[in-house]
Design a protein around this motif. Structure first.
Motif, short mmCIF file in Angstrom:
data_model
loop_
_atom_site.label_atom_id
_atom_site.label_comp_id
_atom_site.label_asym_id
_atom_site.label_seq_id
_atom_site.Cartn_x
_atom_site.Cartn_y
_atom_site.Cartn_z
N GLU A 7 0.84 -1.19 0.00
CA GLU A 7 0.00 0.00 0.00
C GLU A 7 0.88 1.25 0.00
OE1 GLU A 7 -3.66 1.28 -0.59
OE2 GLU A 7 -3.44 -0.77 0.21
N HIS A 8 0.56 2.19 -0.86
CA HIS A 8 1.29 3.46 -0.92
C HIS A 8 0.51 4.49 -0.12
CE1 HIS A 8 4.16 6.33 -2.67
NE2 HIS A 8 3.14 7.18 -2.76
N THR A 9 1.09 4.96 0.99
CA THR A 9 0.36 5.86 1.89
C THR A 9 0.85 7.31 1.81
OG1 THR A 9 1.89 5.28 3.68
CG2 THR A 9 -0.13 3.98 3.50
N ASP A 10 1.93 7.58 1.09
CA ASP A 10 2.43 8.96 0.98
C ASP A 10 1.54 9.79 0.06
OD1 ASP A 10 4.53 8.21 2.57
OD2 ASP A 10 5.99 8.03 0.93
N ASP A 11 1.34 11.06 0.41
CA ASP A 11 0.62 11.95 -0.49
C ASP A 11 1.54 12.39 -1.63
OD1 ASP A 11 2.29 13.96 0.51
OD2 ASP A 11 0.75 14.78 1.84
N THR B 210 4.79 14.36 -0.62
CA THR B 210 5.75 13.49 0.06
C THR B 210 6.39 12.52 -0.93
OG1 THR B 210 4.42 13.64 2.08
CG2 THR B 210 6.03 11.84 1.94
N THR B 211 5.58 12.02 -1.85
CA THR B 211 6.09 11.09 -2.85
C THR B 211 7.16 11.73 -3.72
OG1 THR B 211 3.99 9.86 -2.91
CG2 THR B 211 5.45 9.63 -4.82
N HIS C 210 10.30 12.28 -1.71
CA HIS C 210 11.02 11.04 -1.43
C HIS C 210 11.77 10.56 -2.67
CE1 HIS C 210 12.01 7.37 0.66
NE2 HIS C 210 11.50 6.65 -0.32
N TYR D 106 9.76 1.49 -4.76
CA TYR D 106 8.90 2.58 -4.28
C TYR D 106 7.95 3.04 -5.38
CZ TYR D 106 7.52 7.00 -2.10
OH TYR D 106 6.79 8.04 -1.56
N THR E 92 3.57 3.04 -6.33
CA THR E 92 2.87 4.32 -6.41
C THR E 92 1.69 4.19 -7.37
OG1 THR E 92 4.97 5.46 -6.05
CG2 THR E 92 3.15 6.76 -6.91
#
Length: 616
Positions: free
Chosen positions: A229-233, A236-237, A240, A506, A510
């Motif tokens: 699960e990708h939880t970064d907005d 943030t993505t 990163h 990563y 996404t």
């Protein structure tokens, strides 16, 4: 970067086989022009050719670890481990003493400390063999993305292995043979993981290790793409990804030899060049040196097609000026692209006629020129696979086709933008026997069966996860193999920062909606690097590796086909359709013959020079 090879035999004394090992090792001289090394024991013979990049004086191979006069481990290693400094520090705290500054010794000691699981700790591109005399076991290990090649050939009492097939084929017991399945693999645009085309030979799959013992060969996977699960907005993505890229580029600039970047003027290579320029400047090592390939008159006479809308030259120059790089264009003409010696060198490098034609020759000549000034080059390869850059990622018809999307988009026949097919000149009976559509379909279904999903993956998100997986495990392998062979043929180490497994993993997880948040290809990469790029480069539409548009190239191919048609001794003749060949050699023949002509001319040279037997 280096070339490795070896022979394990449990029923013979290999100490008497130095001449054979030396012959196998000699085939890797292009990969390692700086030094040769050999290590022989009763059941193991390991060879190494070295391209010295880190610790030129201390990294000689094969490298051994000893204790009280007893050999504990022997390593023949190709590649770079970018986190070797951190691993070395950790190993020193655990009591290991080092006698060199090389990453090779870190790999050796890491295995002694952690066993097979040590591969999970490595960050880099590598292919290596570890012989453990204590249990008479060989380990063959390949990096997660398959950047560095490694092949093996099981024998009745052991195995042969090498960085390239030519090392194995140099063994007197191996005859190059290709059966119908191998020929189908060669002709189609699939690149099946583990498939080596030659009968009896295998490729170590990316992210896998192969264990060889007296009981035979076993295969183990140590890394694979997984669904999380990708939880970064979005913000943030993007941040990163930029942080990862800064770290990756910084790591991959480590070298004790001259280094440069390959710059096409596209988003990928431009971002790397700009980030490298910043990092080198901060380290007091700048300016960055960059190289681009071009063709005589290409920019002035460029004609847009359905693959390429703009020439590279103006964009490469804009980026070079923006970052202040020491830039050089490598300009090639049709005479260089059709030179028989250059084509022979490409075929020798690749071991097989892969049918990229002028794309292979120009890449080889680019790398040959780069090698005159640099030993290491950073390349933007794989960013399209990671971030979704190819046009067919955004073509609903290709995305939803029941096959590999690049095949649905017709890429296998349009690498040069001419719209032909690679199999156009082959005999219809042969094509029926090979059943290329059936072969491709089978390989496609195998790939789909591997794709990891989340329960929340539905609709377009689920399909785009499949599309991403197909590119990251199949399509990228075609390009990585091509780049490795062309570069190592001239002793140039090409690094591919976008293949760092942390970045790949990563971005794979996404959501597709985030990867295209601005309605374009590679949205995340553009957002993460825009501030280091001129707008004209950041906003440029994807354009693949360039291909010559000189009509004289087409005419040169037609002339060579005409000579082949008149040569009754041409070994490829039995595979050809006489009617199609006549049409291809007629006056006014369509430029669409190009992909088929390049493949057939390559196959003819391969069959004539390699001694390969076709079992059809």
């Amino acid at each position: 970067m280096c070339g490795i090879t070896g022979w394990i035999s449990y029923d013979h004394d290999l100490t008497k086989q130095r001449a054979t090992l030396e012959a196998m090792t000699a085939t890797m001289a292009c990969r390692g022009p700086d030094a040769a090394g050999h290590w022989l024991d009763t059941h193991a013979a390991l060879g190494h050719r070295r391209l010295a990049v880190i610790d030129p004086d201390g990294g000689k191979q094969p490298m051994t670890a000893t204790h009280e006069g007893r050999t504990l481990l022997v390593l023949t290693y190709s590649g770079e481990v970018y986190n070797y400094r951190e691993l070395r520090a950790e190993l020193e705290k655990l009591g290991h003493a080092f006698r060199t500054r090389s990453d090779t010794e870190v790999v050796l000691r890491a295995y002694l400390q952690w066993g097979e699981e040590f591969a999970e700790r490595l960050n880099g591109m590598y292919a290596f063999a570890l012989w453990d005399p204590r249990n008479r076991q060989l380990l063959l290990i390949r990096d997660r993305m398959g950047i560095k090649p490694l092949y093996y050939y099981p024998t009745p009492d052991g195995v042969l292995f090498g960085s390239e097939p030519k090392a194995i084929l140099a063994h007197p017991s191996v005859h190059p043979t290709v059966d119908a399945e191998g020929l189908a693999e060669l002709i189609t645009f699939t690149k099946t993981p583990g498939h080596a085309v030659y009968k009896g030979m295998h490729e170590v799959r990316p992210g896998h290790l192969v264990r060889v013992g007296r009981g035979g060969v076993t295969v183990k996977r140590y890394w694979a793409l997984t669904a999380r699960e990708h939880t970064d907005d979005l913000g943030t993505t993007v941040a990163h990804i930029r942080a990862l890229l800064d770290d990756i580029v910084d790591r991959q600039l480590i070298a004790d030899v001259p280094l440069c970047t390959l710059l096409s003027g596209g988003l990928d290579s431009s971002a790397l060049t700009a980030l490298a320029a910043r990092a080198l400047d901060a380290q007091g090592r700048g300016p960055v040196r960059s190289f681009a390939v071009d063709f005589t008159g290409h920019t002035e006479n460029f004609t847009p097609d359905d693959l390429r809308g703009t020439p590279d030259g103006p964009y490469a120059h804009a980026l070079a000026e923006h970052v202040g790089s020491e830039h050089r264009d490598i300009v090639l003409d049709t005479a260089a692209l059709t030179d028989p010696g250059h084509r022979a060198a490409v075929l020798a490098a690749r071991d097989l006629p892969n049918g990229f034609g002028d794309g292979d020759t120009s890449l080889y000549l680019l790398f040959k020129a780069v090698r005159e000034q640099s030993t290491v080059a950073l390349s933007g390869e794989s960013a399209d696979e990671v971030f979704g850059g190819y046009r067919w990622f955004h073509d609903p018809e290709a995305v939803h086709a029941d096959t590999f999307p690049w095949i649905a988009a017709g890429l296998s026949g349009r690498f040069a933008g001419d719209g032909g097919t690679r199999e156009a000149l082959l005999d219809r009976g042969l094509l029926a026997k090979l059943d290329l559509p059936g072969y491709t379909s089978g390989r496609y279904r195998e790939a789909l069966a591997e794709v990891p999903f989340l329960d929340s993956d539905t609709g377009l998100q689920r399909r785009m996860r499949e599309i991403s997986y197909l590119h990251l495990t199949r399509f990228v392998q075609i390009l990585l193999d091509r780049k490795d062979r062309a570069s190592m043929a001239v002793g140039l180490e090409v690094r591919v920062p976008f293949c760092d497994h942390r970045l790949v993993d990563y971005v794979f997880n996404t959501p597709w909606s985030m990867k295209t948040f601005d309605g374009r290809e590679k949205s995340l990469l553009r957002a993460a690097t825009r501030e280091v790029l001129p707008d004209v480069v950041a906003d440029r539409v994807k354009s693949p590796y360039p291909s010559t548009q000189d009509p004289r190239y087409h005419e040169a191919l037609r002339g060579e086909l005409t000579e082949l048609a008149a040569d009754r001794t041409a070994p490829v003749r039995p595979l050809l359709d006489s009617g199609a060949l006549a049409e291809a050699t007629a006056d006014g023949a369509s430029p669409g013959i190009r992909p088929g002509a390049e493949l057939i001319l390559g196959m003819n040279a391969w069959l004539r020079t390699s001694g390969t037997t076709l079992e059809l």
